[in-house]
Design a protein around this motif. Sequence first.
Motif, mmCIF file in Angstrom:
data_model
loop_
_atom_site.group_PDB
_atom_site.id
_atom_site.type_symbol
_atom_site.label_atom_id
_atom_site.label_comp_id
_atom_site.label_asym_id
_atom_site.label_seq_id
_atom_site.Cartn_x
_atom_site.Cartn_y
_atom_site.Cartn_z
ATOM 1 N N VAL A 31 -5.871 1.898 -5.902
ATOM 2 C CA VAL A 31 -5.004 1.930 -4.700
ATOM 3 C C VAL A 31 -6.018 2.584 -3.764
ATOM 4 O O VAL A 31 -6.164 1.956 -2.746
ATOM 5 N N ASN A 73 -7.843 -0.958 -2.646
ATOM 6 C CA ASN A 73 -6.369 -1.560 -1.775
ATOM 7 C C ASN A 73 -7.317 -1.576 -0.028
ATOM 8 O O ASN A 73 -7.200 -0.075 0.247
ATOM 9 N N PRO A 109 0.460 -1.542 -0.175
ATOM 10 C CA PRO A 109 0.490 -0.122 0.510
ATOM 11 C C PRO A 109 0.908 2.131 0.748
ATOM 12 O O PRO A 109 0.624 2.017 -0.735
ATOM 13 N N SER A 157 -6.001 -2.104 2.408
ATOM 14 C CA SER A 157 -4.824 -2.088 3.612
ATOM 15 C C SER A 157 -4.641 -0.326 3.508
ATOM 16 O O SER A 157 -3.155 -0.359 4.078
ATOM 17 N N VAL A 158 -4.692 0.656 2.377
ATOM 18 C CA VAL A 158 -3.964 2.004 1.757
ATOM 19 C C VAL A 158 -4.883 1.962 3.503
ATOM 20 O O VAL A 158 -6.125 2.641 3.686
#
Length: 375
Positions: free
Chosen positions: A143, A146, A117, A148-149
């Motif tokens: 992004v 995602n 990330p 986990s970013v």
Amino acid sequence: MKYRAAVFDLDGTLIDSIEDIADSMNAVLLSNGLPVHEVDVYRSLVGDGSLMLAKRALPENAADEEKAEETIMRLIGSSKDKLKSYNILAEFYKFEKRDSEALAIYEKLYEMDPNNPYLQLSYVDFLRSSGQYDEFLLKLNEVILNDSVDVNGLLNVFASVLNDNMLIEKKGNELELPTLLFIGAYPDRPEVVLLASQIFEACGKYERSVSALKDYCQKHPENYPMWERLLFAYSSRSMTDELYTSAKYVATKFNLSPIPKLLLAFASNERGEYDLAISELDKAYTLAGNNRELIIEITSLLAGVYYKQGDTEKAFRTFDKGLELSPDNAPMLNNYAYYLSEEGIRLKEARNMIEACLKIESNSTYLDTYAWILY
């Protein structure tokens, strides 16, 4: 009342802790026979990117760009974690505007860990800052999706978007999708919704901008600052009926806040409900306390309401009071001069007012008033 800005800083983001930064940099310094630093010293060295970190860690007589790059290269060679070290090098090349070299490093990093990330955030910021907008938009969508970013990293990226006039000019339409995805991923975060609304507005997507604020306020009716932003959005878009309805609700729900009452008065005046406008302005004046700027706004609007109601004596007396508070207030000078000319009285005074107004600020409205007085 508009807001805009952002800082993106990666030294210490991919490297997990200040201890890791200190250990890695000290290993390079020691291998070159240079003095090392305590961990606490590094806390004051980080904060402006990898180039400045390397320069600050080096002795003064060695702290030039060439030495900084050499230091980073040695860091990569000695580090156990190549991913972290290569990211520092990519940041260095990005800082130096050596885009092709930075891109090559980022591509190498993606091969090593495509779902990292922090790497994704660093890469999309590089694509935007280097003007690779098509690639930026494609990666940005990845992004956002995602999980986990970190949301704060995304806020930095979108704040950079808001301040990138070239990106907005060239890709305003294409920014709509990632901005919608951003809201969809974090619908209950007011800072996300507010930033997304500003981006929609900057891209000319006014309905989207207002809708984002409205949806949030309906789900979170206790959030006064977001209601205030929505009211100003309605006002700036001349959405009088929507402003009237929402301002009525907000002025009642948050009955100690003067701004909703001022905006309700503005909408009421536009709708010809002068008694309600005057009543709300009286309340707003009481609640304004020592807020001089707000008192001037209230006084100026009140004078206009009195004039529309047909009470010219009260209107002109209120204008006089307002100009005592703010003699260089261009909108008030213009309105007062125009109303005097409409009544065909004190025309010399009206001309002096509009000429003083034009010295402060010149626009088509004020020039029309001047022409009308001269006519």
